[in-house]
Design a protein around this motif. Structure first.
Motif, short mmCIF file in Angstrom:
data_model
loop_
_atom_site.label_atom_id
_atom_site.label_comp_id
_atom_site.label_asym_id
_atom_site.label_seq_id
_atom_site.Cartn_x
_atom_site.Cartn_y
_atom_site.Cartn_z
N LEU A 89 0.85 -1.19 0.00
CA LEU A 89 0.00 0.00 0.00
C LEU A 89 0.88 1.24 0.00
CD1 LEU A 89 -2.78 -0.90 2.62
CD2 LEU A 89 -2.93 -1.00 0.12
N PRO A 90 0.44 2.34 -0.63
CA PRO A 90 1.24 3.57 -0.64
C PRO A 90 1.57 4.03 0.78
CG PRO A 90 -0.60 3.74 -2.17
CD PRO A 90 -0.83 2.49 -1.38
N MET A 91 2.68 4.72 0.89
CA MET A 91 3.09 5.22 2.21
C MET A 91 2.02 6.14 2.81
SD MET A 91 7.21 5.82 1.91
CE MET A 91 7.22 6.47 0.23
N ARG A 92 1.31 6.86 1.97
CA ARG A 92 0.23 7.73 2.45
C ARG A 92 -0.81 6.92 3.22
NH1 ARG A 92 -1.18 9.33 -2.11
NH2 ARG A 92 -0.05 11.32 -2.22
N GLU A 93 -1.17 5.76 2.68
CA GLU A 93 -2.17 4.91 3.34
C GLU A 93 -1.58 4.25 4.58
OE1 GLU A 93 -4.53 2.35 0.87
OE2 GLU A 93 -4.23 3.65 -0.89
N ASN A 94 -0.29 3.93 4.54
CA ASN A 94 0.36 3.38 5.73
C ASN A 94 0.29 4.38 6.88
OD1 ASN A 94 2.20 0.72 5.68
ND2 ASN A 94 2.02 1.49 3.59
N ALA A 110 5.00 13.82 10.59
CA ALA A 110 5.19 12.82 9.54
C ALA A 110 5.48 13.48 8.20
CB ALA A 110 3.96 11.92 9.44
N GLY A 111 4.71 14.53 7.87
CA GLY A 111 4.92 15.21 6.59
C GLY A 111 6.29 15.86 6.51
N ALA A 112 6.72 16.50 7.61
CA ALA A 112 8.03 17.14 7.61
C ALA A 112 9.15 16.12 7.45
CB ALA A 112 8.21 17.93 8.91
N LEU A 113 9.00 14.97 8.10
CA LEU A 113 10.03 13.92 7.99
C LEU A 113 10.02 13.29 6.59
CD1 LEU A 113 9.67 12.19 11.48
CD2 LEU A 113 11.58 13.58 10.69
N MET A 114 8.85 13.13 6.01
CA MET A 114 8.79 12.61 4.64
C MET A 114 9.54 13.55 3.70
SD MET A 114 7.00 9.71 4.47
CE MET A 114 6.21 9.58 2.86
N ASP A 115 9.38 14.85 3.89
CA ASP A 115 10.11 15.82 3.07
C ASP A 115 11.60 15.75 3.34
OD1 ASP A 115 7.75 16.69 1.94
OD2 ASP A 115 7.53 18.42 3.29
N ARG A 116 11.97 15.62 4.62
CA ARG A 116 13.39 15.60 4.99
C ARG A 116 14.10 14.42 4.34
NH1 ARG A 116 15.76 16.22 11.11
NH2 ARG A 116 14.80 18.26 10.82
N PHE A 117 13.42 13.27 4.28
CA PHE A 117 14.03 12.07 3.70
C PHE A 117 13.68 11.89 2.22
CE2 PHE A 117 13.82 10.81 8.27
CZ PHE A 117 15.19 10.67 8.47
N LEU A 119 10.84 11.36 0.59
CA LEU A 119 9.99 10.19 0.33
C LEU A 119 8.69 10.65 -0.30
CD1 LEU A 119 10.50 8.28 3.72
CD2 LEU A 119 11.58 7.76 1.52
N ASP A 120 8.30 9.97 -1.36
CA ASP A 120 7.06 10.29 -2.08
C ASP A 120 5.91 9.50 -1.44
OD1 ASP A 120 4.96 10.64 -3.79
OD2 ASP A 120 6.00 9.97 -5.60
N PRO A 121 4.93 10.17 -0.82
CA PRO A 121 3.84 9.46 -0.14
C PRO A 121 3.05 8.53 -1.05
CG PRO A 121 3.83 11.80 0.41
CD PRO A 121 4.80 11.64 -0.72
N ALA A 122 3.10 8.76 -2.35
CA ALA A 122 2.33 7.92 -3.28
C ALA A 122 3.01 6.59 -3.57
CB ALA A 122 2.09 8.67 -4.58
N ARG A 130 16.43 -0.08 0.09
CA ARG A 130 16.55 -0.49 1.49
C ARG A 130 16.68 0.74 2.40
NH1 ARG A 130 21.66 -3.65 4.27
NH2 ARG A 130 20.67 -4.14 6.27
N GLY A 131 17.48 1.71 1.98
CA GLY A 131 17.65 2.91 2.78
C GLY A 131 16.38 3.71 2.91
N GLN A 132 15.61 3.80 1.83
CA GLN A 132 14.34 4.53 1.87
C GLN A 132 13.32 3.83 2.77
OE1 GLN A 132 13.72 4.60 -2.41
NE2 GLN A 132 14.04 6.83 -2.46
#
Length: 289
Positions: A89-94, A110-117, A119-122, A130-132
């Motif tokens: 499932l997409p990370m957004r749904e997770n 969560a949104g700020a950390l997704m941007d920092r790393f 990561l595309d929520p879709a 592996r790192g992602q």
């Protein structure tokens, strides 16, 4: 949430992973759980998160047994290197799923950390490197803001910039939202600056549990001219020794009396705290537990 283990024993058939462990982790600290491979770190964290029942002994999280305990478990989050996410499932749904299970979950964090790393929520976790995937586990663990956050080698697979971004994010979150964080890691050099308390497991038992600064005080780093260092370290247990030209740096085990330290400085030597990784290697050297 504080943690108390009393005589905790976990066996897998004929293998004893944890052997009558007694341990207290104070509430509101960043605790480093250190140990060699097979020392029992992952097993201990799994028991604290009620992923596994102990063979014997008692486990108390916030004063209660966590097994099938909704009040406790809604405020306990274990993130392992595998991520423990819904891979298809997409990370957004997770994140939406986690938000429904964790009352303190913070979507802004969560949104700020997704941007920092980056990561595309879709994207789905099974489409990540592996790192992602490790970075997404960090997002889940920190954004959940549980009172007891257990991070089991979550940074494995992350490159150096991502790891240091994780360390900074962990400190920022800990300051903004104090909690009990237990961080299991092999990268002692990198994480030692984060730790307030240290637990070292060895062969299924607790080798020591101590305040990080007290533990570092068990040894001294000595740097200076080779002859002066050799003279000063004579009679001490030397943990490690490095030499560059005529300059030597040695790590010794044991305290140095103030008068001896003053004489050393007067003779041109530089004294400093012992490196936690060198001390760990020495303490867990092969031999009887």
């Amino acid at each position: 949430m504080g943690v108390e283990l009393r005589g905790l024993t976990v066996r897998f058939g004929s293998t004893t992973a944890l052997d009558a462990v007694d341990l207290t982790i104070p509430a509101g600290t960043v605790c480093g759980l250190l140990g060699r491979n097979g020392s029992g770190k992952t097993t201990m964290l799994s028991v604290l998160a009620a992923f596994r029942r102990p063979t014997a002994g008692a486990v108390l999280v916030d004063g209660e047994d966590p097994w099938e305990n909704p009040r406790v478990l809604q405020d306990v989050c274990l993130v392992r290197e595998s991520g423990d996410v819904l891979a298809d499932l997409p990370m957004r749904e997770n994140l939406a799923y986690v938000a429904g299970a964790r009352p303190r979950f913070d979507a802004d964090v969560a949104g700020a950390l997704m941007d920092r790393f980056e990561l595309d929520p879709a994207k789905r976790p099974d489409r990540l490197s592996r790192g992602q995937r490790s970075a997404f586990g960090v997002v889940v663990g920190l954004a959940s803001r549980t009172a007891l956050t257990l991070l089991d080698e979550v940074h494995l697979g992350m490159d150096a910039p991502s790891r240091y971004a994780f360390y900074d994010a962990l400190l920022e979150e800990y300051v903004a939202h104090p909690r009990t964080i237990v961080l299991s890691s092999h990268l002692i050099d990198e994480v030692q600056r984060l730790l307030e308390t240290v637990v070292i497991l060895h062969r299924g038992g607790v080798l020591l549990t101590e305040d990080a600064e007290t533990l570092r005080g068990r040894g001294v780093s000595v740097t200076g001219p080779a002859e002066a260092v050799e003279e000063f370290t004579a009679g001490h247990q030397v943990l490690s020794r490095q030499q560059l030209g005529r300059t030597v740096q040695a790590m010794i085990h044991g305290e140095v009396p103030p008068e001896a330290a003053a004489r050393a400085v007067a003779s041109g030597l530089e004294l400093g705290p012992v490196d936690l990784q060198d001390l760990f290697v020495h303490l867990t050297a092969e031999g009887p537990r």
